[in-house]
Structure formats: structure tokens, C-alpha cells
Design a protein around this motif. Structure first.
Motif, short mmCIF file in Angstrom:
data_model
loop_
_atom_site.label_atom_id
_atom_site.label_comp_id
_atom_site.label_asym_id
_atom_site.label_seq_id
_atom_site.Cartn_x
_atom_site.Cartn_y
_atom_site.Cartn_z
N VAL A 49 0.84 -1.19 0.00
CA VAL A 49 0.00 0.00 0.00
C VAL A 49 0.88 1.25 0.00
N ALA A 50 1.94 1.23 0.81
CA ALA A 50 2.87 2.36 0.83
C ALA A 50 3.55 2.54 -0.53
N GLY A 51 3.91 1.42 -1.18
CA GLY A 51 4.51 1.51 -2.51
C GLY A 51 3.56 2.12 -3.52
N THR A 52 2.29 1.75 -3.44
CA THR A 52 1.29 2.34 -4.32
C THR A 52 1.18 3.84 -4.08
N ALA A 53 1.17 4.23 -2.80
CA ALA A 53 1.08 5.65 -2.47
C ALA A 53 2.31 6.41 -2.95
N ILE A 54 3.49 5.79 -2.88
CA ILE A 54 4.72 6.43 -3.36
C ILE A 54 4.61 6.76 -4.85
N VAL A 55 4.14 5.78 -5.61
CA VAL A 55 4.08 5.96 -7.06
C VAL A 55 3.10 7.06 -7.44
N ALA A 78 3.01 1.69 -14.80
CA ALA A 78 3.31 0.26 -14.69
C ALA A 78 3.67 -0.12 -13.26
N SER A 79 4.42 0.76 -12.58
CA SER A 79 4.78 0.47 -11.19
C SER A 79 3.55 0.44 -10.30
N LEU A 80 2.60 1.31 -10.58
CA LEU A 80 1.37 1.33 -9.79
C LEU A 80 0.63 0.01 -9.88
N LEU A 81 0.51 -0.51 -11.11
CA LEU A 81 -0.12 -1.82 -11.27
C LEU A 81 0.73 -2.91 -10.63
N GLY A 82 2.05 -2.77 -10.71
CA GLY A 82 2.93 -3.77 -10.12
C GLY A 82 2.80 -3.86 -8.63
N TYR A 83 2.39 -2.78 -7.97
CA TYR A 83 2.18 -2.83 -6.52
C TYR A 83 0.77 -3.28 -6.16
N MET A 84 -0.23 -2.81 -6.91
CA MET A 84 -1.60 -3.09 -6.52
C MET A 84 -2.04 -4.51 -6.87
N PHE A 85 -1.44 -5.13 -7.87
CA PHE A 85 -1.75 -6.53 -8.15
C PHE A 85 -1.41 -7.44 -6.97
N PRO A 86 -0.19 -7.37 -6.41
CA PRO A 86 0.11 -8.26 -5.27
C PRO A 86 -0.72 -7.94 -4.04
N ILE A 87 -1.18 -6.69 -3.88
CA ILE A 87 -2.04 -6.38 -2.74
C ILE A 87 -3.29 -7.24 -2.79
N ARG A 88 -3.96 -7.20 -3.92
CA ARG A 88 -5.22 -7.93 -4.02
C ARG A 88 -4.99 -9.44 -3.96
N GLN A 89 -3.89 -9.93 -4.55
CA GLN A 89 -3.64 -11.37 -4.53
C GLN A 89 -3.31 -11.85 -3.12
N LEU A 90 -2.52 -11.08 -2.39
CA LEU A 90 -2.15 -11.46 -1.04
C LEU A 90 -3.36 -11.42 -0.10
N ILE A 91 -4.17 -10.37 -0.22
CA ILE A 91 -5.37 -10.28 0.62
C ILE A 91 -6.32 -11.43 0.31
N TYR A 92 -6.47 -11.73 -0.97
CA TYR A 92 -7.35 -12.83 -1.38
C TYR A 92 -6.85 -14.15 -0.78
N PHE A 96 8.25 3.32 5.31
CA PHE A 96 7.20 2.34 5.61
C PHE A 96 7.34 1.12 4.71
N MET A 97 7.55 1.39 3.43
CA MET A 97 7.67 0.30 2.47
C MET A 97 8.90 -0.56 2.76
N SER A 98 9.97 0.09 3.16
CA SER A 98 11.22 -0.62 3.40
C SER A 98 11.10 -1.62 4.54
N ILE A 99 10.52 -1.21 5.66
CA ILE A 99 10.46 -2.09 6.83
C ILE A 99 9.63 -3.33 6.53
N GLY A 100 8.46 -3.16 5.93
CA GLY A 100 7.61 -4.31 5.64
C GLY A 100 8.27 -5.31 4.71
N THR A 101 8.90 -4.82 3.65
CA THR A 101 9.52 -5.73 2.70
C THR A 101 10.80 -6.34 3.26
#
Length: 592
Positions: free
Chosen positions: A122-128, A345-359, A407-412
Motif C-alpha cells: 500500500v505504501a509503494g502504491t502511495a509512493i508511485v 506500470a509500477s502502480l499496477l505492479g504494486y496493486m496486483f500483489p495487494i489484491r492477490q495477497l489479501i485474497y 514504511f515500504m522498506s520495513i515491511g519488505t
């Protein structure tokens, strides 16, 4: 009674997912080949960072030696990428580090990993989208923000400090609709946009070698004086000149920042169930995308510092601006167009794994089942996409770019550390018969005659892993994780160590001796000989080195960065202990 209750509670927290139960009911068509996965990995890494952070690191931290920073960061990321590649070959199912932790070290750690990954994505999406809005405003000479501030903020003072936040929110909400595309259509969009971005960056690299000046890598004090930036004997914040103006310390600080540039390659493993041949294409996709990303970062940073003296780089979008400096004004718009393509492209690259992981977590019962609802025919979890798209927009509105990066760094980094830890454990576990539980590495029904002795610890009698040797590695790996964390905490106090305090130096020596000894014990244990398309070389050193680097970077974060993450974790643990621990799919399988 109390002891038994605590033991059962502990078993619930450490219960592991069985690979034979990972087949989902609604499996999307396997349409993604290796090229699709490479494009996904490249578009997730070569995005906002190369356009924004490259200039910041070159100007304030490393100067022309930013090229070394990117090489160091790339090599460090390869360590983690190798661990992900082995797991992608071993566990061909979607879920990223969340699933890898679930099948190896237990449910609680899997939930913590997944919940932190959601936060980082989510933080990565917000960054982009934050960088997208700034770049769009910069394209029009900052006229949009100035007009909004002059005409709107006068009427609503102190309420909306940054009007551009509304643009960010609108952008995310609009792209939520784009995320409902099928895998095939979204994969085609990713490949096209990634190709455009790589072509534009290649143009930048070629331009750098044509218009670049090697003198910009050999600046002296006279150059600063001529530029009117310095009229004293000390260069101060400009560094000391030359190729490494800020010294070794600048290279290390720059490399730590440049590591943000490689966050995102792990998005590949979230698309395992859509890959045509995951056990081969996933490792190849990770390694190739990291190689391409490192080459692009090296080339672009070289071109950037060759065309413009590092101290003249402007904040925001220095890559398009550099063409104004060399007199190629039309090229400014070409590079700006590539910037927007890369960000999209980066925005899609972040939001795709969000939905897949939550699912995946919702299907496992650890998150609310409503998040696992999918759109018929497209296999898209609509609720997960919309809810966390809105959260990303809110974060982009209230937090700055630096905060979001941290934020993004710590989680990853936490996820990367756990993946390396899991690889270390699984490689030394005994073989599991077909239909058995591959993740159940600590089988309590091991041979009763096996006893732990000092000789057996250093000179195991078996050439293949046994339940005892597997438990030895599990315990030793856990001790190493603790000792490495303590070592990183101590090393984070570098000014104290540099002063020569005997207590701190002695503590570092003791920790290093213990870490070396325990690593030697693991090295002596027999490894699994099961064939895999890819295996991490040089075990146990490479996974441990990956854990050390990632934990050290987390320890460098400030308390202000940890506070929002701590609040996010409290919310997650409340969800897990009130809902997930009761409705876990693993718990239901144990009861049946």
C-alpha cells in the motif's frame, strides 16, 4: 492445566499450512509466460525510484559514485532474489513470503509477514501516485499547485495543506477500475508500458554517453568556486570533489537508499498460479528482472552524473530536467512521457500483489471472508482491490515521500529476512513422502533412538537429513536470527563503536564468535538432495548474509517510522486473535 492450555495455544500459533491443501477452487488460466513475469518484475522495480531517488542520492549522499551504490544495492537484492527463486521452484503457489512462512515457521509469523507486506505494498502504491502527481505538476512548471494554492487555500486555510493530494486520490480510484482487467489484458498492458519505459531509459543512457563529460566525475574545489557555490577552503555539504565526494560513508548511505529501487521483484511470486510453468519461469523471471534492473540503474545513474554536475541536480524529477541543461528541450517531453509510463506500470505492479495477497489470506481464513469475494469470469477480488486502493490514496494524501519509502522498506525487509530464514530451514529438513506435509519439518514422531551428542552435532552419522538434524537446524537458525538482530542493534550505534568503547566492542566480538560457531554447526548438517529447478548456492552463508543486511537496514529506521507500523501491527494482531485464529483453514483441517 494452565501449562497444557498454554501449550495448546502455542501450537495454534505455530501450526503450518500443508501444501496438499493449497489447491484453490477458482484457479485463473495459466497465461503468463517467462517474458510476462520478467516484464512484471522490471516494471515493479524500474519505476519512480530511477527518476526521483537517483538525483537525490547523487546530489546529497554519493555524487558520481551513485553507480557504485546501485551495484552494491543490486548485489544485495540478488541475495534475496535467489532465496525467492528457490522458494518459487519449491512451492509453486501464490502468496509470496506469506505462504513461504506459513509452510515453514507457522501461522502467526505468516500472518505478521502478510500483514506487513500489505502495508508495504500500500505504501509503494502511495509512493508511485505521489511521484506521479508531483511529476505531472512539474511538467507544467508547477503552475497547477501554485494556482490551486492561490485560489483555493485562501478560502479554506489550514484545512488542505496539499491540494495535490486530491489528484493523488482521484488517480488511485480511477486505476482501481483498470485493475479489474483479466490477467491476459493486464499482462499485455504491463509488457507494453515496460517496453516503452525501457526504450526511454535506453535513450537516456545513449544520450549520456553522447553528451556526457568525464570531467563531471573529476570535479575539484575550483569547479565549485567557478560555479559560485563555494568560496572557502572547505567544501562542506558539497563533499570533497572527485568521483567519491562524500567518501565511503556516502557510498554506504547511498546504497542503503538505493535498496528501495529493487523493492518489488518479489511481486513475481504472487502470480505463480497464473504462470504457465511456475517452477521454471518464476526463478528465471526473478533473476532476469533483477539483472535488467541493475543494468538500467547503473546506466541511467552514469548518464545522469556525466551530463550534469551532481550538485546541480534538482529535486523532484531530475531525469527529464537534465535535458534542459544540455539543450535538448524536445527530449524533455520524451523522457517525461517515459516517466509517466513507468509510474503507471509500477502502480499496477504494486496493486496486483495487494489484491492477490489479501485474497490468499482471506481464503486461508486469516482475514475476513468478504475480502475473498471475486468477480465472476475475471477472478478479481473486487472488495480487496477497492478497500486497499482507498487506503493507498489516504496514505498518499497524509504522508510525505520519505515517510512512505521508510514504511515500504520495513515491511519488505521483514519479509525478505523471513524468506531467507525459511530457505535455510527447509534445505536441511528430511524428505517427505508423496502426499505428506512438506512444511512439517519438525515431525515429533522421529526415531526414538536418535540422541543429540556433541560428536553427532559436528559429525552427523547420516548423509541425508533426519528429523534430529532438521530440529538442530531449526533451533540453530532461530538462535542465529536472535543473535543477528542483537548484532544489528549494536552496529546501528556506530558512533559509539567508533569512539572505541571497550564494552561495545567486546559485545560485538562475542556476538560474532557465537554467530560463527552456530553457523558452523548448521554447515555440518546434511542437506536435502531433492532435485529442484533452482537452489540457492553457498548455504548457509548466503541466506544468513541476506538476513543480516535486511535486519540491519530495519534497525537504522527512526522511532517515528516505527510508530505508524506499530499501530498497523496492533490492528492486524487484533484481527488475528479475534478472527483469524478461530476461522483459520488450517484449524478447520485439524478438527476434521
Amino acid at each position: 492445566m494452565l501449562g497444557q492450555a498454554l501449550f495448546r495455544f502455542g501450537q495454534k500459533l505455530l501450526r503450518r499450512r500443508q501444501l496438499e491443501h493449497l489447491v484453490t477452487e477458482d484457479v485463473p488460466c495459466r497465461r503468463l509466460n517467462t517474458l510476462d513475469l520478467v516484464a512484471l518484475g522490471v516494471c515493479s522495480t524500474v519505476g519512480a525510484v530511477i527518476y526521483v531517488i537517483a538525483g537525490e542520492v547523487a546530489r546529497d549522499k554519493a555524487g558520481p559514485s551513485i553507480v557504485i551504490c546501485f551495484l552494491v544495492a543490486g548485489l544485495t537484492s540478488v541475495l534475496t532474489g535467489l532465496c525467492y527463486a528457490e522458494f518459487g521452484a519449491r512451492v509453486p503457489h501464490s502468496g509470496s513470503a506469506y505462504l513461504y512462512s506459513y509452510v515453514t515457521i507457522g501461522e502467526l509469523w505468516a500472518f505478521i509477514t502478510g500483514w506487513n507486506l500489505i502495508f508495504s505494498y500500500v505504501a509503494g502504491t502511495a509512493i508511485v501516485v505521489f511521484a506521479w502527481s508531483l511529476a505531472f505538476d512539474n511538467l507544467f512548471g508547477n503552475q497547477i499547485s501554485q494556482t490551486l494554492h492561490e485560489n483555493i487555500l485562501l478560502h479554506v486555510p489550514q484545512v488542505l495543506a496539499e491540494i495535490l493530494g486530491f489528484c493523488v486520490v482521484a488517480l488511485v480510484l480511477l486505476l482501481i477500475g483498470l485493475l479489474t482487467l483479466r490477467a491476459r489484458e493486464s499482462g499485455l498492458f504491463t509488457k507494453v508500458v515496460t517496453l516503452v519505459s525501457l526504450l526511454v531509459l535506453s535513450f537516456v543512457i545513449i544520450s549520456g554517453f553522447i553528451k556526457g563529460d568525464l570531467h563531471n566525475w573529476k570535479l575539484t574545489e575550483e569547479d565549485y568556486v567557478k560555479a559560485g557555490l563555494n568560496d572557502t577552503s572547505s567544501l562542506g555539504p558539497l563533499g570533497t570533489g572527485g568521483f567519491v565526494p562524500f567518501g565511503l560513508n556516502g557510498i554506504l548511505h547511498g546504497a542503503a537508499t538505493c535498496l528501495y529501487a529493487f523493492i518489488g521483484f518479489d511481486n513475481i511470486v504472487t502470480r505463480v498460479e497464473e504462470a504457465q510453468n511456475p517452477q521454471r519461469s518464476i526463478p528465471m523471471g526473478i533473476v532476469i528482472s533483477l539483472f535488467i534492473s541493475t543494468l538500467m540503474y547503473f546506466g541511467v545513474s552514469s548518464a545522469l552524473t556525466l551530463m550534469v554536475p551532481y550538485y546541480q541536480l534538482q529535486p523532484g524529477t531530475p531525469l527529464p530536467e537534465v535535458f534542459h541543461h544540455i539543450g535538448w528541450a524536445p527530449a524533455y517531453y520524451v523522457v517525461a512521457f517515459g516517466f509517466f509510463c513507468s509510474l503507471s506500470a509500477s502502480l499496477l505492479g504494486y496493486m496486483f500483489p495487494i489484491r492477490q495477497l489479501i485474497y490468499t489470506m482471506a481464503k486461508d481464513g486469516l482475514l475476513f471472508s468478504v475480502l475473498a469475494r471475486i468477480q465472476a469470469g475475471t477472478y478479481i477480488p473486487i472488495m480487496a482491490t477497492v478497500i486497499f486502493g482507498i487506503i493507498a490514496a489516504i496514505m498518499a494524501f497524509f504522508f510525505g515521500l520519505t515517510d512512505l519509502l521508510d514504511f515500504m522498506s520495513i515491511g519488505t525487509r521483514l519479509a525478505y529476512s523471513l524468506v531467507a530464514f525459511c530457505v535455510l530451514i527447509l534445505r536441511y529438513q528430511p524428505e517427505v513422502k508423496k502426499g505428506g506435509n512438506e512444511a512439517d519439518v519438525q515431525d515429533e514422531s522421529g526415531p526414538a533412538e536418535e540422541k543429540l551428542t556433541l560428536q553427532g552435532l559436528l559429525f552427523p552419522g547420516s548423509s541425508t537429513p533426519t528429523p534430529l538434524s532438521g530440529r538442530v537446524v531449526y533451533v540453530c537458525s532461530s538462535l542465529l536470527a536472535l543473535l543477528l538482530t542483537l548484532l544489528c542493534l549494536v552496529l546501528a550505534q556506530w558512533p559509539v563503536l567508533h569512539s572505541g568503547t571497550a564494552v561495545w566492542i567486546s559485545l560485538v566480538v562475542v556476538l560474532l564468535v557465537l554467530i560463527t560457531g552456530i553457523t558452523g554447526v548448521i554447515w555440518r548438517q546434511p542437506q536435502s538432495s531433492s532435485p529442484l529447478p533452482f537452489k540457492v548456492p553457498a548455504l548457509p552463508l548466503l541466506p544468513l548474509l541476506s538476513v543480516f543486511v535486511n535486519v540491519y537496514l530495519m534497525m537504522r529506521m527512526t522511532a517515528g517510522t516505527w510508530a505508524p507500523i506499530g499501530f498497523w501491527m496492533l490492528i492486524g494482531l487484533a484481527i488475528y486473535f479475534s478472527y483469524g485464529i478461530q476461522y483459520s483453514l488450517v484449524a478447520e483441517s485439524h478438527l476434521s
